[in-house]
Design an enzyme around this catalytic site. Structure first.
Site, PDB file in Angstrom:
ATOM      1  N   ASP A  35       0.834  -1.198   0.000  1.00 50.02           N
ATOM      2  CA  ASP A  35       0.000   0.000   0.000  1.00 50.02           C
ATOM      3  C   ASP A  35       0.869   1.249   0.000  1.00 50.02           C
ATOM      4  OD1 ASP A  35      -2.305  -1.534   0.193  1.00 50.02           O
ATOM      5  OD2 ASP A  35      -2.264  -1.525   2.373  1.00 50.02           O
ATOM      6  N   CYS A  77      -7.108   0.395  -0.571  1.00 43.88           N
ATOM      7  CA  CYS A  77      -6.422  -0.893  -0.679  1.00 43.88           C
ATOM      8  C   CYS A  77      -7.367  -2.092  -0.736  1.00 43.88           C
ATOM      9  CB  CYS A  77      -5.403  -1.061   0.434  1.00 43.88           C
ATOM     10  SG  CYS A  77      -6.048  -1.080   2.093  1.00 43.88           S
TER      11      CYS A  77
END
Length: 134
Positions: A35, A77
């Site tokens: 991420d 995400c």
């Protein structure tokens, strides 16, 4: 150059296919996903990559294929990962925020994290609406 010329539709990822395996064996595949990382850091053709020391990534990329022109299907995400893992768009799997990813496992059982957050009945209903079996 280890850099791919095409585009892939996968989320926040770096995919390396090792070319060191003999042609008669299965390829070694290392799939890395993180991420909040600027992909230029691991793109050997980008000036930004020279500012960060990534010797392990560099070694892997030099012996494989480094897909640097990828995109995330969502800026968040969980939806992006759910899309990548299912092979479907976020609108098709109803994953619109970090609060709801894939509700069911590939075998059709509710995901433990989903059950603990929302309860089994909701997860089964939401999982059915994601229609991953079709």
């Amino acid at each position: 150059s280890p850099t791919s010329r095409g585009h892939l539709s996968a989320g926040d990822m770096l995919l390396l296919l090792s070319s060191s395996a003999p042609a008669t064996s299965r390829p070694n595949i290392l799939f890395l996903m993180c991420d909040s990382m600027d992909g230029r850091v691991v793109d050997p053709s980008a000036p930004l990559s020279k500012l960060v020391a990534t010797p392990t990534f560099d070694a892997l990329a030099s012996d494989g294929v480094n897909f640097v022109r990828t995109y995330a299907s969502s800026p968040q995400c969980v939806p992006s990962r759910a899309s990548m893992l299912s092979g479907r768009r976020t609108d098709q799997i109803r994953a619109f925020s970090n609060d709801n990813g894939l509700a069911l496992s590939p075998g059709g059982e509710p995901d433990e994290a989903c059950v603990s957050a929302y309860g089994e009945a909701w997860c089964r209903t939401h999982g059915a609406s994601q229609a991953l079996e079709t």
